[in-house]
Design a protein around this motif. Structure first.
Motif, PDB file in Angstrom:
ATOM      1  N   GLY A  51       0.792  -1.213   0.000  1.00  0.00           N
ATOM      2  CA  GLY A  51       0.000   0.000   0.000  1.00  0.00           C
ATOM      3  C   GLY A  51       0.824   1.263   0.000  1.00  0.00           C
ATOM      4  O   GLY A  51       2.060   1.245   0.013  1.00  0.00           O
ATOM      5  N   ASP A  54       1.106   6.671   3.024  1.00  0.00           N
ATOM      6  CA  ASP A  54       0.306   7.695   3.692  1.00  0.00           C
ATOM      7  C   ASP A  54       0.004   7.306   5.145  1.00  0.00           C
ATOM      8  O   ASP A  54      -0.387   6.172   5.420  1.00  0.00           O
ATOM      9  CB  ASP A  54      -1.002   7.895   2.917  1.00  0.00           C
ATOM     10  CG  ASP A  54      -1.755   9.138   3.338  1.00  0.00           C
ATOM     11  OD1 ASP A  54      -2.275   9.152   4.469  1.00  0.00           O
ATOM     12  OD2 ASP A  54      -1.825  10.088   2.538  1.00  0.00           O
ATOM     13  N   ARG A  56      -2.365   7.900   6.966  1.00  0.00           N
ATOM     14  CA  ARG A  56      -3.776   7.580   7.242  1.00  0.00           C
ATOM     15  C   ARG A  56      -4.149   6.175   6.779  1.00  0.00           C
ATOM     16  O   ARG A  56      -5.300   5.762   6.938  1.00  0.00           O
ATOM     17  CB  ARG A  56      -4.674   8.609   6.548  1.00  0.00           C
ATOM     18  CG  ARG A  56      -4.440  10.040   7.003  1.00  0.00           C
ATOM     19  CD  ARG A  56      -5.043  11.045   6.038  1.00  0.00           C
ATOM     20  NE  ARG A  56      -4.329  11.053   4.753  1.00  0.00           N
ATOM     21  CZ  ARG A  56      -4.646  11.869   3.735  1.00  0.00           C
ATOM     22  NH1 ARG A  56      -5.657  12.714   3.871  1.00  0.00           N
ATOM     23  NH2 ARG A  56      -3.962  11.820   2.605  1.00  0.00           N
ATOM     24  N   LEU A  57      -3.177   5.468   6.233  1.00  0.00           N
ATOM     25  CA  LEU A  57      -3.443   4.158   5.619  1.00  0.00           C
ATOM     26  C   LEU A  57      -2.677   3.056   6.362  1.00  0.00           C
ATOM     27  O   LEU A  57      -1.910   2.322   5.769  1.00  0.00           O
ATOM     28  CB  LEU A  57      -3.029   4.203   4.146  1.00  0.00           C
ATOM     29  CG  LEU A  57      -3.576   3.103   3.231  1.00  0.00           C
ATOM     30  CD1 LEU A  57      -5.066   3.280   3.021  1.00  0.00           C
ATOM     31  CD2 LEU A  57      -2.860   3.126   1.885  1.00  0.00           C
ATOM     32  N   ALA A  59      -2.226  -0.265   7.514  1.00  0.00           N
ATOM     33  CA  ALA A  59      -2.871  -1.494   7.049  1.00  0.00           C
ATOM     34  C   ALA A  59      -3.404  -2.370   8.179  1.00  0.00           C
ATOM     35  O   ALA A  59      -4.541  -2.854   8.121  1.00  0.00           O
ATOM     36  CB  ALA A  59      -1.888  -2.282   6.185  1.00  0.00           C
ATOM     37  N   ARG A  74       5.171  -0.694   1.938  1.00  0.00           N
ATOM     38  CA  ARG A  74       4.554   0.610   1.719  1.00  0.00           C
ATOM     39  C   ARG A  74       5.529   1.546   1.015  1.00  0.00           C
ATOM     40  O   ARG A  74       6.670   1.704   1.455  1.00  0.00           O
ATOM     41  CB  ARG A  74       4.085   1.226   3.046  1.00  0.00           C
ATOM     42  CG  ARG A  74       3.024   0.389   3.739  1.00  0.00           C
ATOM     43  CD  ARG A  74       2.623   0.950   5.077  1.00  0.00           C
ATOM     44  NE  ARG A  74       1.873   2.201   4.941  1.00  0.00           N
ATOM     45  CZ  ARG A  74       1.388   2.884   5.984  1.00  0.00           C
ATOM     46  NH1 ARG A  74       1.594   2.449   7.213  1.00  0.00           N
ATOM     47  NH2 ARG A  74       0.716   4.005   5.790  1.00  0.00           N
ATOM     48  N   HIS A 105      -5.638   4.720  -1.999  1.00  0.00           N
ATOM     49  CA  HIS A 105      -6.583   5.472  -1.162  1.00  0.00           C
ATOM     50  C   HIS A 105      -6.920   6.802  -1.814  1.00  0.00           C
ATOM     51  O   HIS A 105      -6.147   7.346  -2.609  1.00  0.00           O
ATOM     52  CB  HIS A 105      -5.993   5.719   0.229  1.00  0.00           C
ATOM     53  CG  HIS A 105      -4.810   6.642   0.223  1.00  0.00           C
ATOM     54  ND1 HIS A 105      -4.923   7.993   0.475  1.00  0.00           N
ATOM     55  CD2 HIS A 105      -3.502   6.416  -0.035  1.00  0.00           C
ATOM     56  CE1 HIS A 105      -3.718   8.552   0.384  1.00  0.00           C
ATOM     57  NE2 HIS A 105      -2.844   7.618   0.079  1.00  0.00           N
ATOM     58  N   CYS A 108      -4.821  10.754  -2.643  1.00  0.00           N
ATOM     59  CA  CYS A 108      -3.420  10.346  -2.558  1.00  0.00           C
ATOM     60  C   CYS A 108      -2.510  11.483  -3.038  1.00  0.00           C
ATOM     61  O   CYS A 108      -2.678  12.004  -4.145  1.00  0.00           O
ATOM     62  CB  CYS A 108      -3.187   9.098  -3.419  1.00  0.00           C
ATOM     63  SG  CYS A 108      -1.470   8.538  -3.459  1.00  0.00           S
ATOM     64  N   TYR A 188      -9.117   2.547  -0.603  1.00  0.00           N
ATOM     65  CA  TYR A 188      -9.535   2.898   0.753  1.00  0.00           C
ATOM     66  C   TYR A 188     -10.160   4.288   0.776  1.00  0.00           C
ATOM     67  O   TYR A 188      -9.615   5.232   0.208  1.00  0.00           O
ATOM     68  CB  TYR A 188      -8.325   2.842   1.686  1.00  0.00           C
ATOM     69  CG  TYR A 188      -8.626   3.208   3.110  1.00  0.00           C
ATOM     70  CD1 TYR A 188      -9.368   2.365   3.923  1.00  0.00           C
ATOM     71  CD2 TYR A 188      -8.147   4.404   3.651  1.00  0.00           C
ATOM     72  CE1 TYR A 188      -9.636   2.687   5.240  1.00  0.00           C
ATOM     73  CE2 TYR A 188      -8.398   4.743   4.974  1.00  0.00           C
ATOM     74  CZ  TYR A 188      -9.150   3.883   5.766  1.00  0.00           C
ATOM     75  OH  TYR A 188      -9.412   4.221   7.066  1.00  0.00           O
ATOM     76  N   LEU A 190     -11.009   7.372   2.939  1.00  0.00           N
ATOM     77  CA  LEU A 190     -10.495   7.937   4.189  1.00  0.00           C
ATOM     78  C   LEU A 190     -11.608   8.275   5.176  1.00  0.00           C
ATOM     79  O   LEU A 190     -11.469   8.029   6.382  1.00  0.00           O
ATOM     80  CB  LEU A 190      -9.679   9.195   3.894  1.00  0.00           C
ATOM     81  CG  LEU A 190      -8.355   8.984   3.150  1.00  0.00           C
ATOM     82  CD1 LEU A 190      -7.753  10.325   2.755  1.00  0.00           C
ATOM     83  CD2 LEU A 190      -7.361   8.202   4.005  1.00  0.00           C
ATOM     84  N   ALA A 195     -12.532  -0.168   2.670  1.00  0.00           N
ATOM     85  CA  ALA A 195     -11.654  -0.576   1.576  1.00  0.00           C
ATOM     86  C   ALA A 195     -12.489  -1.329   0.554  1.00  0.00           C
ATOM     87  O   ALA A 195     -13.015  -2.408   0.845  1.00  0.00           O
ATOM     88  CB  ALA A 195     -10.517  -1.442   2.084  1.00  0.00           C
TER      89      ALA A 195
END
Length: 206
Positions: A51, A54, A56-57, A59, A74, A105, A108, A188, A190, A195
């Motif tokens: 992924g 970020d 906010r992501l 996993a 990532r 997401h 991005c 995803y 936010l 997801a």
């Protein structure tokens, strides 16, 4: 040590974990001292999540996972290079992971920077340029199909990344053909924490 789960079982477990996160009922599994101790000498994650970097992501949080559940890669904009491909192949060939997730997401930053570069013709400097160059084909393909919003481009980039990793790795393709693993693309959201499935290669749904 390989996971005992099939791609279908791994997918279902991931979906259920995200549903708990969305509803605010996360169970935070496999995060205690006994789980930590059990993983000292071996790991058998059931999913490999590639992924975006970020913040906010996260996993493990959005899928309600714990220690030893997910093998995670990532990079900004989930940009793939040789090191990422090697890590993906390690997860499938050595760890026997039955499900690869490519996770993009909305909003991005890397995709937004690429869209701005395409619109203006001005490329960023340093190694950020490398990121933008690798995302540009996804942005251009979105524009060709009339999709001008960043979040549409995120979905396209997620799909293309999932397709490319299968095309570029013979060993991952062989594992998919044998039914040992599957690759899914997910986007995803936010605000909702959800997801959504946007692509899939291999048999992961019953």
């Amino acid at each position: 040590m390989s996971s005992n789960l099939t791609p279908q079982q791994a997918w279902q477990k991931l979906v259920e974990g995200n549903a708990r996160f969305v509803s605010g009922t996360s169970s935070h599994p496999n995060q205690d001292a006994s789980r930590r101790s059990s993983l000292v000498n071996a790991q058998n994650p059931f999913t490999l999540i590639f992924g975006c970097s970020d913040s906010r992501l996260a996993a493990e949080i959005i899928f309600d996972l714990g220690l030893g559940d997910a093998f995670v890669i990532r990079t900004a904009g989930q940009v793939m290079d040789d090191a990422v491909l090697g890590t993906l192949e390690y997860g499938v060939d050595v760890l026997g992971i039955p499900l690869i997730v490519v996770l993009g997401h909305d909003n991005c930053g890397a995709v937004t920077a690429t869209k701005e570069a395409v619109d203006s013709g001005d490329m960023p400097g340093g190694y950020i340029r490398n990121l933008v160059e690798r995302i540009t084909p996804s942005v251009l393909n979105s524009l060709r199909h009339g999709d001008h919003e960043v979040n549409d481009m995120v979905v396209e980039h997620t799909r293309q990344t999932a397709e490319r990793l299968v095309e570029r790795s013979p060993s991952i393709k062989a594992a998919i053909d044998a039914g040992r693993t599957a690759v899914v693309g997910m986007a995803y959201r936010l605000e909702e924490g959800r997801a959504d499935l946007v692509s899939g290669v291999g048999h992961f749904q019953d």
